[in-house]
Design an enzyme around this catalytic site. Structure first.
Site, PDB file in Angstrom:
ATOM      1  N   SER A  59       0.846  -1.198   0.000  1.00 37.96           N
ATOM      2  CA  SER A  59       0.000   0.000   0.000  1.00 37.96           C
ATOM      3  C   SER A  59       0.874   1.238   0.000  1.00 37.96           C
ATOM      4  CB  SER A  59      -0.853  -0.015   1.264  1.00 37.96           C
ATOM      5  OG  SER A  59      -1.431   1.245   1.484  1.00 37.96           O
ATOM      6  N   LYS A  65       2.204  -3.683   6.678  1.00 40.07           N
ATOM      7  CA  LYS A  65       2.514  -3.785   5.241  1.00 40.07           C
ATOM      8  C   LYS A  65       4.023  -3.626   5.016  1.00 40.07           C
ATOM      9  CE  LYS A  65      -1.477  -4.491   3.266  1.00 40.07           C
ATOM     10  NZ  LYS A  65      -1.764  -5.743   2.597  1.00 40.07           N
ATOM     11  N   TYR A  71      -1.625  -0.565  10.625  1.00 39.49           N
ATOM     12  CA  TYR A  71      -1.888  -1.252   9.348  1.00 39.49           C
ATOM     13  C   TYR A  71      -0.703  -1.049   8.391  1.00 39.49           C
ATOM     14  CZ  TYR A  71      -3.567  -1.351   4.522  1.00 39.49           C
ATOM     15  OH  TYR A  71      -3.675  -1.558   3.178  1.00 39.49           O
TER      16      TYR A  71
HETATM   17  N1  UFG Z   1     -12.309  11.888   3.348  1.00 34.21           N
HETATM   18  C1  UFG Z   1     -13.288  12.797   3.706  1.00 34.21           C
HETATM   19  N2  UFG Z   1     -14.383  12.340   4.368  1.00 34.21           N
HETATM   20  C2  UFG Z   1     -14.552  11.016   4.672  1.00 34.21           C
HETATM   21  C3  UFG Z   1     -13.556  10.098   4.296  1.00 34.21           C
HETATM   22  C4  UFG Z   1     -12.436  10.558   3.639  1.00 34.21           C
HETATM   23  O1  UFG Z   1     -13.178  13.997   3.468  1.00 34.21           O
HETATM   24  O2  UFG Z   1     -15.577  10.680   5.293  1.00 34.21           O
HETATM   25  C5  UFG Z   1     -11.125  12.356   2.629  1.00 34.21           C
HETATM   26  C6  UFG Z   1      -9.832  12.116   3.387  1.00 34.21           C
HETATM   27  O3  UFG Z   1      -9.564  13.233   4.211  1.00 34.21           O
HETATM   28  C7  UFG Z   1      -8.848  11.978   2.237  1.00 34.21           C
HETATM   29  C8  UFG Z   1      -9.654  11.389   1.110  1.00 34.21           C
HETATM   30  O4  UFG Z   1     -11.018  11.617   1.449  1.00 34.21           O
HETATM   31  O5  UFG Z   1      -8.419  13.223   1.853  1.00 34.21           O
HETATM   32  C9  UFG Z   1      -9.443   9.921   0.908  1.00 34.21           C
HETATM   33  O6  UFG Z   1      -9.629   9.255   2.145  1.00 34.21           O
HETATM   34  P1  UFG Z   1      -9.774   7.679   2.245  1.00 34.21           P
HETATM   35  O7  UFG Z   1     -10.040   7.369   3.678  1.00 34.21           O
HETATM   36  O8  UFG Z   1     -10.739   7.184   1.246  1.00 34.21           O
HETATM   37  O9  UFG Z   1      -8.348   7.156   1.784  1.00 34.21           O
HETATM   38  P2  UFG Z   1      -6.881   7.495   2.318  1.00 34.21           P
HETATM   39  O10 UFG Z   1      -6.155   8.185   1.206  1.00 34.21           O
HETATM   40  O11 UFG Z   1      -6.903   8.174   3.627  1.00 34.21           O
HETATM   41  O12 UFG Z   1      -6.305   6.052   2.575  1.00 34.21           O
HETATM   42  C10 UFG Z   1      -6.350   5.080   1.544  1.00 34.21           C
HETATM   43  C11 UFG Z   1      -6.620   3.719   2.135  1.00 34.21           C
HETATM   44  C12 UFG Z   1      -5.453   3.244   2.925  1.00 34.21           C
HETATM   45  C13 UFG Z   1      -4.229   3.315   2.072  1.00 34.21           C
HETATM   46  C14 UFG Z   1      -4.015   4.709   1.534  1.00 34.21           C
HETATM   47  C15 UFG Z   1      -2.852   4.735   0.594  1.00 34.21           C
HETATM   48  O13 UFG Z   1      -7.763   3.753   2.985  1.00 34.21           O
HETATM   49  O14 UFG Z   1      -5.660   1.909   3.317  1.00 34.21           O
HETATM   50  O15 UFG Z   1      -5.166   5.127   0.813  1.00 34.21           O
HETATM   51  O16 UFG Z   1      -2.553   6.042   0.218  1.00 34.21           O
HETATM   52  F1  UFG Z   1      -3.178   2.957   2.813  1.00 34.21           F
END
Ligand code: UFG
Length: 350
Positions: free
Chosen positions: A137, A165, A161
């Site tokens: 990841s 990885k 997590y």
């Molecule tokens: N976000 C919101 N509201 C929400 C959820 C997310 O605004 O309710 C925003 C977050 O702040 C972020 C973006 O949407 O800016 C993406 O968030 P995600 O939670 O969908 O994904 P992340 O980039 O935080 O994390 C994901 C996976 C991880 C992985 C990572 C790798 O969940 O498992 O990408 O970059 F490790």
């Protein structure tokens, strides 16, 4: 190389990868405990094979069990050997993957993700199965890394997590160093896989309340009373919201196929490879695209930043595109259309 074992084959990326491999005439051994996935996925994979008017479903064999049970995994390898048609390679997806949950229960993450991977590679070693694609990841990169992120960027995960990885990547490094004449290994560092198969038969099916942005956008589009919370409006980006590299899950699946082919046709190696589009999209841009292409409303409100978030996480994908001669081909519009069709047709999941 024909017989490939896929751990976590009923999961989101795993199921799409099974389809890609079956469509390319591989025999697939799908291994899953079904703890975080549904056995219905199997019928859906078979239906996709039928849709293609193909008889490829006959090349799918399913094994229900837990990789922490070494006897279970060893039996599969041993029986394949006895049949005279050994397992030629493994794609290892199985593992727990929720960032928040890993912070709340880190030992469970270490136990599940590390023990199962150790069992798997020790059985592979015993049965001379030397080709492994590991589902890593982009979370292995440190927050310090500036985008686009290259594979040689500083590694410093910020949650348990991500630590598991990176630890598995290190175990694989050591395994490779022990006998570099044997192993062909690739660690694929995914950015943000979203979307679903165009058939709407398989897609992301989170257990319980989702945490990731895309399923939450779908939920807000389905239910007018649900507002999506956007974490922060004051990031130093084009519109104040965070930027990520969203990639269609079917492109991610094809990336695995290309990686398998590459490893099979080249000498031993251990590769670390970004799987992303190289394109950054803000939260507001994703919502705008989703609403426009699907003609739906997504209500949202801004809340404070989420702990641990980074402003921008975008892949430099030049290494994977030159090495594999492959680039993701589906657009952000495709991701939004396919992901929404899947959700609409499977409101309650499997
Ligand atoms: N976000 C919101 N509201 C929400 C959820 C997310 O605004 O309710 C925003 C977050 O702040 C972020 C973006 O949407 O800016 C993406 O968030 P995600 O939670 O969908 O994904 P992340 O980039 O935080 O994390 C994901 C996976 C991880 C992985 C990572 C790798 O969940 O498992 O990408 O970059 F490790």
């Amino acid at each position: 190389m024909k017989r490939i074992l896929i751990t976590g084959g009923a999961g989101f990326i795993g199921s799409h990868t099974c389809v890609s491999l079956l469509e390319n005439d591989y025999e697939v051994y799908l291994v899953d405990s079904f703890v975080n996935s549904s056995p219905i996925v199997i019928n859906r994979i078979l239906s996709i094979c039928d849709l293609n008017n193909s008889n490829l479903g006959k090349n799918l064999k399913v094994f229900k069990g837990d990789l922490k049970d070494k006897v279970f995994i060893e039996d599969i390898f041993s029986n394949a050997d006895k049949s005279g048609n050994p397992i030629n390679g493994v794609i290892h997806f199985a593992g727990l993957k929720a960032v928040n949950e890993s912070v709340l229960n880190p030992l469970r993450y270490w136990q599940e993700n590390i023990f199962s991977s150790l069992n798997l590679v020790s059985v592979m070693k015993k049965y001379n199965c030397n080709l492994l694609v590991f589902s890593s990841s982009a979370t292995v990169y440190g927050k310090e890394s500036s985008s686009p992120i290259k594979e040689n960027s500083y590694l410093n995960p910020s949650n348990p997590y991500g630590n598991t990885k990176l630890t598995i990547e290190k175990i694989l490094n050591d395994l490779y160093d022990e006998n570099s004449n044997i192993w062909k290994i690739a660690c694929l560092r995914y950015f943000n896989p979203i979307g679903a198969h165009t058939s709407s038969l398989i897609g992301e099916n989170p257990v319980g309340m989702p945490n990731n942005l895309f399923p939450l956008i779908c939920n807000a589009a389905l239910d007018n009373n649900t507002k999506l919370k956007i974490f922060g409006s004051d990031w130093d980006t084009i519109d104040g919201t965070c930027i990520r590299d969203y990639i269609h899950v079917s492109d991610v699946a094809e990336g695995h196929l290309k990686t398998l082919e590459y490893l099979n046709n080249h000498k031993t190696n251990i590769l670390k490879m970004n799987i992303g589009t190289g394109l950054g999209t803000s939260v507001l841009e994703l919502i705008e695209t989703f609403s426009r292409v699907n003609k739906v409303t997504v209500d949202y409100k801004f809340t404070s930043r989420r702990d641990g978030d980074s402003k921008e996480i975008v892949a430099d994908n030049s290494f994977s595109s030159s090495l594999l001669n492959w680039i993701p081909k589906r657009s952000l519009e495709d991701m939004c259309i396919d992901g929404w069709n899947w959700k609409k047709n499977n409101v309650n999941g499997f």
